[in-house]
Design a protein around this motif. Structure first.
Motif, PDB file in Angstrom:
ATOM      1  N   GLY A 249     -18.305  -0.331   2.529  1.00 55.13           N
ATOM      2  CA  GLY A 249     -17.238  -0.743   1.644  1.00 55.13           C
ATOM      3  C   GLY A 249     -16.451  -1.913   2.184  1.00 55.13           C
ATOM      4  N   ALA A 250     -15.547  -2.394   1.341  1.00 47.22           N
ATOM      5  CA  ALA A 250     -14.660  -3.476   1.750  1.00 47.22           C
ATOM      6  C   ALA A 250     -13.252  -3.119   1.354  1.00 47.22           C
ATOM      7  N   GLU A 251     -12.324  -3.580   2.160  1.00 51.04           N
ATOM      8  CA  GLU A 251     -10.921  -3.312   1.891  1.00 51.04           C
ATOM      9  C   GLU A 251     -10.202  -4.642   1.859  1.00 51.04           C
ATOM     10  N   PHE A 252      -9.372  -4.814   0.840  1.00 51.92           N
ATOM     11  CA  PHE A 252      -8.553  -6.017   0.735  1.00 51.92           C
ATOM     12  C   PHE A 252      -7.111  -5.565   0.690  1.00 51.92           C
ATOM     13  N   ARG A 253      -6.336  -6.049   1.636  1.00 54.42           N
ATOM     14  CA  ARG A 253      -4.958  -5.565   1.764  1.00 54.42           C
ATOM     15  C   ARG A 253      -3.949  -6.638   1.419  1.00 54.42           C
ATOM     16  N   LYS A 254      -2.729  -6.158   1.162  1.00 50.12           N
ATOM     17  CA  LYS A 254      -1.588  -7.048   0.943  1.00 50.12           C
ATOM     18  C   LYS A 254      -1.840  -7.998  -0.217  1.00 50.12           C
ATOM     19  N   LEU A 255      -2.462  -7.481  -1.251  1.00 48.05           N
ATOM     20  CA  LEU A 255      -2.655  -8.284  -2.449  1.00 48.05           C
ATOM     21  C   LEU A 255      -1.363  -8.256  -3.265  1.00 48.05           C
ATOM     22  N   LEU A 256      -1.179  -9.295  -4.053  1.00 45.63           N
ATOM     23  CA  LEU A 256      -0.008  -9.338  -4.928  1.00 45.63           C
ATOM     24  C   LEU A 256      -0.106  -8.202  -5.943  1.00 45.63           C
ATOM     25  N   VAL A 257       1.004  -7.509  -6.153  1.00 42.79           N
ATOM     26  CA  VAL A 257       0.998  -6.374  -7.091  1.00 42.79           C
ATOM     27  C   VAL A 257       1.843  -6.699  -8.306  1.00 42.79           C
ATOM     28  N   ILE A 258       1.301  -6.368  -9.478  1.00 38.78           N
ATOM     29  CA  ILE A 258       2.092  -6.488 -10.711  1.00 38.78           C
ATOM     30  C   ILE A 258       2.241  -5.085 -11.256  1.00 38.78           C
ATOM     31  N   GLY A 259       3.454  -4.750 -11.650  1.00 40.32           N
ATOM     32  CA  GLY A 259       3.662  -3.414 -12.203  1.00 40.32           C
ATOM     33  C   GLY A 259       4.210  -2.495 -11.121  1.00 40.32           C
ATOM     34  N   GLU A 260       3.814  -1.236 -11.187  1.00 37.25           N
ATOM     35  CA  GLU A 260       4.357  -0.267 -10.235  1.00 37.25           C
ATOM     36  C   GLU A 260       3.882  -0.560  -8.822  1.00 37.25           C
ATOM     37  N   GLN A 261       4.813  -0.680  -7.910  1.00 32.09           N
ATOM     38  CA  GLN A 261       4.422  -0.946  -6.538  1.00 32.09           C
ATOM     39  C   GLN A 261       5.329  -0.194  -5.581  1.00 32.09           C
ATOM     40  N   SER A 262       4.830  -0.039  -4.374  1.00 30.54           N
ATOM     41  CA  SER A 262       5.672   0.552  -3.335  1.00 30.54           C
ATOM     42  C   SER A 262       5.167   0.095  -1.979  1.00 30.54           C
ATOM     43  N   ASP A 263       5.915   0.439  -0.956  1.00 28.09           N
ATOM     44  CA  ASP A 263       5.554  -0.005   0.392  1.00 28.09           C
ATOM     45  C   ASP A 263       4.720   1.036   1.095  1.00 28.09           C
ATOM     46  N   GLU A 264       3.806   0.561   1.893  1.00 25.79           N
ATOM     47  CA  GLU A 264       2.964   1.478   2.643  1.00 25.79           C
ATOM     48  C   GLU A 264       3.776   2.084   3.775  1.00 25.79           C
ATOM     49  N   PRO A 265       3.669   3.397   3.966  1.00 29.40           N
ATOM     50  CA  PRO A 265       4.366   4.016   5.092  1.00 29.40           C
ATOM     51  C   PRO A 265       3.859   3.422   6.399  1.00 29.40           C
ATOM     52  N   ALA A 266       4.810   3.195   7.303  1.00 33.43           N
ATOM     53  CA  ALA A 266       4.447   2.504   8.544  1.00 33.43           C
ATOM     54  C   ALA A 266       3.375   3.243   9.323  1.00 33.43           C
ATOM     55  N   GLU A 267       3.392   4.565   9.265  1.00 35.13           N
ATOM     56  CA  GLU A 267       2.441   5.301  10.110  1.00 35.13           C
ATOM     57  C   GLU A 267       0.995   5.141   9.644  1.00 35.13           C
ATOM     58  N   ASP A 268       0.816   4.633   8.427  1.00 36.92           N
ATOM     59  CA  ASP A 268      -0.549   4.489   7.917  1.00 36.92           C
ATOM     60  C   ASP A 268      -1.186   3.177   8.315  1.00 36.92           C
ATOM     61  N   ARG A 269      -0.343   2.239   8.729  1.00 39.72           N
ATOM     62  CA  ARG A 269      -0.827   0.850   8.783  1.00 39.72           C
ATOM     63  C   ARG A 269      -1.990   0.623   9.720  1.00 39.72           C
ATOM     64  N   ASN A 270      -2.075   1.393  10.783  1.00 39.87           N
ATOM     65  CA  ASN A 270      -3.149   1.109  11.733  1.00 39.87           C
ATOM     66  C   ASN A 270      -4.321   2.070  11.634  1.00 39.87           C
ATOM     67  N   LEU A 271      -4.328   2.858  10.592  1.00 37.66           N
ATOM     68  CA  LEU A 271      -5.449   3.789  10.444  1.00 37.66           C
ATOM     69  C   LEU A 271      -6.651   3.071   9.859  1.00 37.66           C
ATOM     70  N   SER A 272      -7.770   3.782   9.847  1.00 33.67           N
ATOM     71  CA  SER A 272      -8.988   3.148   9.311  1.00 33.67           C
ATOM     72  C   SER A 272      -8.855   3.000   7.798  1.00 33.67           C
ATOM     73  N   ALA A 273      -9.670   2.106   7.270  1.00 33.78           N
ATOM     74  CA  ALA A 273      -9.603   1.799   5.839  1.00 33.78           C
ATOM     75  C   ALA A 273      -9.749   3.058   4.992  1.00 33.78           C
ATOM     76  N   GLN A 274     -10.743   3.855   5.319  1.00 34.89           N
ATOM     77  CA  GLN A 274     -10.995   5.027   4.472  1.00 34.89           C
ATOM     78  C   GLN A 274      -9.864   6.038   4.573  1.00 34.89           C
ATOM     79  N   THR A 275      -9.329   6.208   5.777  1.00 36.17           N
ATOM     80  CA  THR A 275      -8.243   7.177   5.949  1.00 36.17           C
ATOM     81  C   THR A 275      -7.027   6.744   5.150  1.00 36.17           C
TER      82      THR A 275
END
Lengths: 353, 303
Positions: A249-275
């Protein structure tokens, strides 16, 4: 920012003129009863169709519905077929035509099926004829008209979309065969499907590099058939194939969001893509659906229409995967509201939504 | 392999490469069938991939540690595991983006003994893969290649010419005889089936094609066409472009060893000096070896 304002697509009602006594003049060329369509393709219209949209729409499917209304021209793929990629290309009439005239007994709406490649070919060869004979006050104009003609070896007149280039010295006529125009009921069915297809997902993420995505998905096709697509409110997009032997698979992060959005919890940021993806879904911050990888790859061919970017979103209740292509007015970053193109991919499994 | 309960075991291997396309080319060289199971063997020297057609043909790809930007080996002994070759190549191919260098990290084992791959060149976009592995159930047939005598029987020929010759030899539809003779120093490929075809490489006549030659007595062995063909059918175009040579050696009993060199160029390090034409630093080459068993001594033509 979007132009999917439903009110744009409501058609006001007209009363049709009373039919005259001499309803069927004896001419070899007549139009389908009560229907009239004639317009001149502008240079902008030709460029939009010939170089951009028709090559893209050709990839969506051989046959599409051409739906003409008082204000809009639409190319619709698979709207009445739930198993295939649906694509909806809409143009305000001014984006394509001059001197646009349409009338029908069905609130001035006309729809029929046509082979896109034949349309493309007709426009392409009209263009080459036009440029041959120069431009200027007597410049050639490309007229499109709905007609009924008797083809050779036929007993019944058939409907055509006729392309006429009338130059100073010569005229060239090309007839593109079309289906019998849709009945009132069929048009209603089409319009209803179109209205349903305008539902916007609540969260949309922007993908800038469609080439990169297309490259990746084209290679994914060799590995498996089912593609999991997840979209989160944090601006993450995941596309993944899972088989018994491989997950890719591929993961694309920090894309521009339109509509409902929220911030990623800090503790998740360094986990693997699938997690990260799994955790976002369990929190209700992301949705996931499964689509056919070939459908996904097909919809990416819309990049041939040269959009400025694309937005991906999952429709409410995971009904489908939506991709909306955005076009800017040339030289600016303002949305061109006279053109729109979006696709809806059927979902194979509700996933977790 | 001691570990405390709170400490995760260090993986057997964590390595990084920035030359995926080259690795894909090297692995593709040993793809002669649609479905092939490969065995990967990890060591402190590098990674070896082995594929075989039981009892007849074996191929090895050596990816030595110098090909990798980073190579951290933490295993005891040499872990071996099975993967599907086609899947591995198709997977690596998704990481290879034309026109861009991509840095990949490979790690073994994952929590479930998978082979883990992920791209590490961008913070905001990443490709990841987990490939299931198997315990290899057959011990690789040890081809035990031994020299035929005190003087090696070998020759080096332009890879492009070798491939072309073997392609042409499809026509007779028979097994292929390879004959070396010292006088005049030459190599002959021959097929006799629907018609005959003989291709001679003369050593002195054309040193462009036959680059090296060593032979002290005449020898001749027959090999099944489809196995000989497997040794050249997927030579990557970079080998042809780089004008490389392939070395063929006949060992004891007629075992044939075919060796190719595949360029796996590293894009990240700019070199202060321009390499002279044809010279490639050893760290940029993957070594490919095929072993082909000869047919039994009978003259009868098979297939």
């Amino acid at each position: 920012m979007f132009c999917f304002n439903k009110t744009e697509f409501y058609i006001s009602r007209f009363t049709s003129p009373k039919p005259s006594k001499f309803q069927f003049p004896l001419r070899s060329q007549t139009r389908p009863r009560g229907m009239k369509f004639k317009a001149y393709l502008t240079e902008n219209g030709v460029n939009l169709l010939e170089k951009r949209f028709l090559p893209a729409l050709d990839k969506m499917g051989k046959i599409c519905h051409l739906y003409l209304t008082r204000d809009h021209t639409m190319f619709l793929h698979n709207l009445l077929n739930g198993d295939e990629v649906q694509s909806i290309a809409q143009f305000r009439k001014e984006a394509l035509f001059d001197d646009y005239r349409i009338s029908s007994q069905n609130e001035n709406r006309i729809a029929f099926a046509v082979d896109i490649s034949l349309l493309h070919r007709a426009i392409r060869s009209s263009v080459s004829i036009c440029t041959e004979f120069g431009s200027g006050p007597t410049q050639n104009r490309l007229q499109i008209k709905l007609v009924k003609k008797l083809p050779p070896n036929c007993t019944q007149p058939m409907p055509f979309l006729t392309f006429e280039t009338k130059g100073y010295k010569s005229a060239v006529i090309q007839d593109v065969p079309i289906s019998k125009p849709l009945s009132r009921d069929q048009v209603l069915e089409l319009q209803t499907a179109l209205d349903m297809a305008q539902d916007l997902p609540q969260t949309l993420v922007q993908v800038q590099d469609l080439n990169q995505l297309q490259n990746f998905v084209d290679r994914l096709k060799h590995v498996g058939d089912l593609l999991d697509v997840s979209i989160s409110k944090y601006g993450d997009l995941y596309v993944q194939i899972s088989t018994t032997l491989i997950t890719l698979g591929a993961e694309f992060r920090k894309l521009l969001v339109i509509g409902e959005q929220s911030d990623e919890p800090a503790e998740d940021r360094n986990l693997s893509a699938q997690t990260r993806s799994v955790r976002a879904i369990s929190r209700g911050d992301a949705q996931s659906v499964q689509v056919n990888v070939k459908h996904f790859a097909k919809s990416l061919h819309c990049h041939l229409a040269k959009p400025d970017c694309a937005f991906y979103g999952i429709a409410p209740q995971g009904a489908c995967l939506t991709v909306i292509f955005q076009f800017f007015i040339a030289g600016s970053r303002q949305t061109d509201k006279s053109i729109s193109l979006h696709c809806r991919l059927p979902v194979l499994d509700p996933g977790s939504s | 392999m001691s570990s405390s309960a709170t400490e995760a075991e260090a993986p057997d291997l964590v390595c990084q490469m920035d030359n995926v396309q080259g690795i894909v080319d090297a692995l593709t060289t040993v793809r002669w069938k649609r479905h092939q199971d490969a065995v990967l063997e990890l060591s402190e020297h590098g990674v070896v991939l082995i594929v075989e057609e039981t009892g007849c043909l074996q191929a090895k790809v050596y990816l030595q540690r110098e090909l990798f930007i980073r190579y951290e080996y933490g295993a005891q002994g040499r872990p071996r595991f099975g993967v599907s070759l086609g899947l591995l190549v198709d997977c690596l191919n998704t990481f290879s983006v034309p026109g861009r260098s991509s840095m990949i990290e490979m790690r073994y084992p994952g929590p479930d003994m998978q082979l883990l791959l992920k791209s590490v060149d961008s913070l905001d976009a990443c490709i990841y893969a987990e490939i299931r592995t198997r315990i290899p159930d057959t011990i690789s047939w040890d081809y035990n290649f031994e020299p035929a005598g005190s003087t090696p029987l070998s020759f080096t020929v332009k890879s492009a010419a070798l491939k072309e010759a073997i392609d042409d030899l499809e026509w007779p539809g028979s097994s292929i005889q390879i004959m070396l003779q010292p006088v005049p120093p030459s190599v002959t490929f021959r097929g006799e089936g629907h018609g005959d075809l003989q291709i001679d490489f003369m050593y002195y006549a054309n040193t462009d094609l036959l680059i090296a030659f060593s032979c002290d007595r005449q020898v001749s062995y027959r090999y099944k066409y489809k196995f000989l063909r497997a040794t050249t059918s997927n030579i990557p175009s970079s080998v042809i472009k780089d004008n490389r040579g392939s070395k063929l050696t006949i060992g004891r009993g007629g075992m044939l060893k075919v060796q190719h060199l595949v360029s796996v160029s590293r894009q990240s390090i700019p070199h202060p000096h321009i390499d002279s034409a044809g010279y490639q630093q050893p760290s940029r080459i993957a070594y490919i070896e095929f072993f082909v068993k000869p047919e039994e001594d009978e003259d009868t033509v098979n297939d």
